[in-house]
Design a protein around this motif. Sequence first.
Motif, short mmCIF file in Angstrom:
data_model
loop_
_atom_site.label_atom_id
_atom_site.label_comp_id
_atom_site.label_asym_id
_atom_site.label_seq_id
_atom_site.Cartn_x
_atom_site.Cartn_y
_atom_site.Cartn_z
N ASN A 1 26.57 -12.26 56.01
CA ASN A 1 27.08 -11.51 57.15
C ASN A 1 28.49 -11.92 57.59
OD1 ASN A 1 24.76 -10.06 57.22
ND2 ASN A 1 24.04 -10.81 59.18
N HIS A 2 29.06 -12.94 56.98
CA HIS A 2 30.43 -13.33 57.33
C HIS A 2 31.31 -13.42 56.09
CE1 HIS A 2 33.34 -16.45 59.36
NE2 HIS A 2 33.94 -15.34 59.00
N VAL A 3 30.90 -14.24 55.12
CA VAL A 3 31.75 -14.47 53.95
C VAL A 3 31.97 -13.18 53.16
CG1 VAL A 3 31.98 -15.75 51.79
CG2 VAL A 3 31.02 -16.88 53.81
N ARG A 4 30.91 -12.52 52.78
CA ARG A 4 31.04 -11.33 51.95
C ARG A 4 31.66 -10.15 52.69
NH1 ARG A 4 25.41 -10.33 49.45
NH2 ARG A 4 26.54 -8.48 48.72
N PRO A 5 31.29 -9.86 53.95
CA PRO A 5 31.99 -8.78 54.66
C PRO A 5 33.48 -9.04 54.85
CG PRO A 5 29.92 -9.28 55.75
CD PRO A 5 30.12 -10.34 54.72
N LEU A 6 33.85 -10.31 55.07
CA LEU A 6 35.27 -10.65 55.20
C LEU A 6 36.01 -10.33 53.90
CD1 LEU A 6 37.65 -11.91 56.70
CD2 LEU A 6 36.85 -14.16 55.93
N ALA A 7 35.40 -10.68 52.77
CA ALA A 7 36.02 -10.36 51.48
C ALA A 7 36.14 -8.85 51.30
CB ALA A 7 35.20 -10.97 50.35
N CYS A 8 35.11 -8.12 51.67
CA CYS A 8 35.17 -6.66 51.56
C CYS A 8 36.29 -6.09 52.42
CB CYS A 8 33.83 -6.05 51.97
SG CYS A 8 32.50 -6.31 50.75
N ARG A 9 36.45 -6.62 53.63
CA ARG A 9 37.53 -6.15 54.50
C ARG A 9 38.89 -6.38 53.84
NH1 ARG A 9 38.86 -5.28 60.06
NH2 ARG A 9 41.05 -4.68 60.00
N ARG A 10 39.07 -7.55 53.24
CA ARG A 10 40.36 -7.86 52.62
C ARG A 10 40.61 -7.02 51.37
NH1 ARG A 10 40.52 -14.54 53.15
NH2 ARG A 10 40.88 -14.57 55.42
N MET A 11 39.55 -6.58 50.70
CA MET A 11 39.71 -5.77 49.49
C MET A 11 39.66 -4.28 49.77
SD MET A 11 37.65 -7.93 46.53
CE MET A 11 36.07 -8.02 47.40
#
Length: 397
Positions: A188-198
């Motif tokens: 809920n934090h690491v992977r969504p943050l990566a998605c936001r950046r990509m």
Amino acid sequence: MIIEFVSILLLVLAVGVLALILIFVLECLVACLPGRVRPPIAKERSNVTVLIPAHDEEGQIRTVLARIALQLAEGDRLVVVADNCTDRTAEVAWQAGATVIERSDSERRGKGFALDCGIRFLEAPPLSPPSVVLLMDADCLLGEGSLDLLCRQAERTGRPVQARYLMKPPADPSPRDLISAFAFLVKNHVRPLACRRMGIPCLLTGTGMALPWTLIRTAPLASGNIVEDMQLGLDLAIAGHAPIFCEGAEVTGQLPAHNAAAASQRRRWEHGHLQTLLHNVPRLLWAGLRRGQFNLVGQALDVCIPPLALLMVLWVTAISLAIFAAWMLGISWWSAILLACGGGLLGISVLAAWAKFARHILPLSTLLAVPFYILWKLPLYTAFLFRRQKTWIRTAR
């Protein structure tokens, strides 16, 4: 002939598991890169309604409402749907200053039906609908300043916005509790943050979700889906309203203290995730490829990643089969070599995510208990094959 068939089958399995691992590794590494801190948007916002479905939450809803009330501005509303309650939830919420809707329907039970009831209430005269609706769970605390961040971004972009939703371990946590909190943080934090950046849409995670009124008033909320929030986010993404992750806003809940409650909660979340994965990945891929919207293809790949413990189970199973076949049947070692490389990358990415985001909640030594955590969850995944959960069940507090 049989040896060749087994070799090809194992190679396909190895490539499939390796592909999932590589997507996960990419997301972890992108999230760990330094990022710019976006300054808050300094502008007035329109009126907001915070909508909270609640089922037998009298023990904690007062604290939840008090935290939200501190962030409300003039013209905002706080609405609680007391859904099939058998305790004093409605009375406590009313005393805390919320508008309360009492709903009783023994057939249509679950969060989705409660949310739909709240939306129908907001659109009925003489009320004027809000600009943005913020959906919160009755057992989650809204971080300071989060309401403004979420609602301003939803109003500015016209898209759903998801806060960082984390789970705190219970008092006197076991290693399993700490690892569970870490797995939740990765999801809920690491992977969504990566998605936001990509530039990839994030998933909606059930609480801390701000949606413009024009979207939520027509959203298909009234369903018995056990992960209705995840399904809603995917439906909106396919419809052209992809959710955005807002790292600066935070919502926190607490993991259940009792083993039975923790297992029940995990069963609902992960069975729902796997069901949604099976049903929606083809839809996302087809929509993305047909329209040339590769952000939807990226979201489909993100949704393909199973929960972290299950990803590790898949890797252990695949590499065990590959080593056994190479050792006993004399087939090629390539499958085992590919999976060994994938396992190393998986371990490095998990350690990188821990170092960047979780050193404060999880001592490094606790990671040694990961194999026991996976064993604890094996019955949950076995149950998905034979006794799949399909109905919403409230987690015991």
